[in-house]
Write an enzyme that holds these catalytic residues in place. Sequence first.
Site, short mmCIF file in Angstrom:
data_model
loop_
_atom_site.label_atom_id
_atom_site.label_comp_id
_atom_site.label_asym_id
_atom_site.label_seq_id
_atom_site.Cartn_x
_atom_site.Cartn_y
_atom_site.Cartn_z
N ASN A 118 -0.11 6.31 5.39
CA ASN A 118 1.14 5.67 5.04
C ASN A 118 0.87 4.67 3.91
O ASN A 118 0.07 4.96 3.01
CB ASN A 118 1.77 5.01 6.27
CG ASN A 118 3.28 4.84 6.14
OD1 ASN A 118 3.97 5.76 5.68
ND2 ASN A 118 3.79 3.71 6.56
N GLU A 145 5.52 8.43 15.49
CA GLU A 145 5.56 6.96 15.51
C GLU A 145 5.14 6.40 16.87
O GLU A 145 5.60 5.33 17.29
CB GLU A 145 6.93 6.44 15.10
CG GLU A 145 7.33 6.89 13.70
CD GLU A 145 8.64 6.31 13.23
OE1 GLU A 145 9.14 5.33 13.86
OE2 GLU A 145 9.20 6.82 12.23
N ASP A 201 9.12 -3.18 6.00
CA ASP A 201 8.42 -2.01 5.47
C ASP A 201 7.45 -2.51 4.39
O ASP A 201 6.65 -3.39 4.64
CB ASP A 201 9.44 -1.00 4.95
CG ASP A 201 8.91 0.42 4.89
OD1 ASP A 201 7.71 0.60 4.61
OD2 ASP A 201 9.69 1.37 5.10
#
Length: 280
Positions: A97, A116, A191
């Site tokens: 990620n 997740e 994020d």
Amino acid sequence: MNPEVAVRASAELGEGPTWDPVAGRLIWVDILASRIHTYEPRSGRRTVMATEQHVGAAKPRAGGGLVVNLRDGVGLYGPDGAFSWLLRDPVPGRRGNDAAVAPDGALWAGTMRYDEAPGGGSLTRIAGDGMATPMPDPVSVSNGTAWSPDGRLMYYADSPTRRIDVFDYDGQLAHERRPFAVIESGSGFPDGLTVDADGGVWVALWDGSAVRRYHPDGTLDVVVELPVRRPTACAFGSPDLADLYITTARTGLPQPHPLSGSLLVLPGMGRGMPGTAFAG
């Protein structure tokens, strides 16, 4: 503070904007489409390069080319486009990620499970020679990582925690994790993030339709509302590092906004810090 469209696109999961000062371009990725995008603000020139796997991040290397955080580990693209693995560590159901390059030139590469699952991710410091030092703390969805202007603090977001955390940074490793800012329920999830030259911490809020700036003491300073529901990350770019670029996503949205998946920009939002190229 209305955003402009830098690149109109339909990225499934746009992420990881990074300014490349040598090439005068912004690098960003579409994770689920396995694409690396570049954009030159002065000329408007754009490029798109396909990768063999889902790509969570792409950052400039000191000797040219890119370091990439892929599904099965961290790879290198040379200036000629040739690919090689730096650290291959495949884990079924997991992918790379967000990632960031520290002031010492090491890559801090995050991972997450596709489902997740709590505790299924990781954050690892990867030196230029490929030596890996995992962070021992549990991680679920590893996202933004950035450093203070004096290099003494490291900021980090594991999105499901709804927190931006801060560590003491000794020039190589991070210690003494503690909360820096908490995103209240209903305002989205932290994020990707970046730090400006005054020490302010900017964060994109997934499912929050906004980017925020926090003072160095953790108090909220600025909220910029966005038309898209899922901004994913932000970074300062352009030759004077004054413009805040924002990547966005359309994945999982039954009726995404027409700009979801585009690269947005807030001109003249502050002063960014020059980044560091990966030392490998």
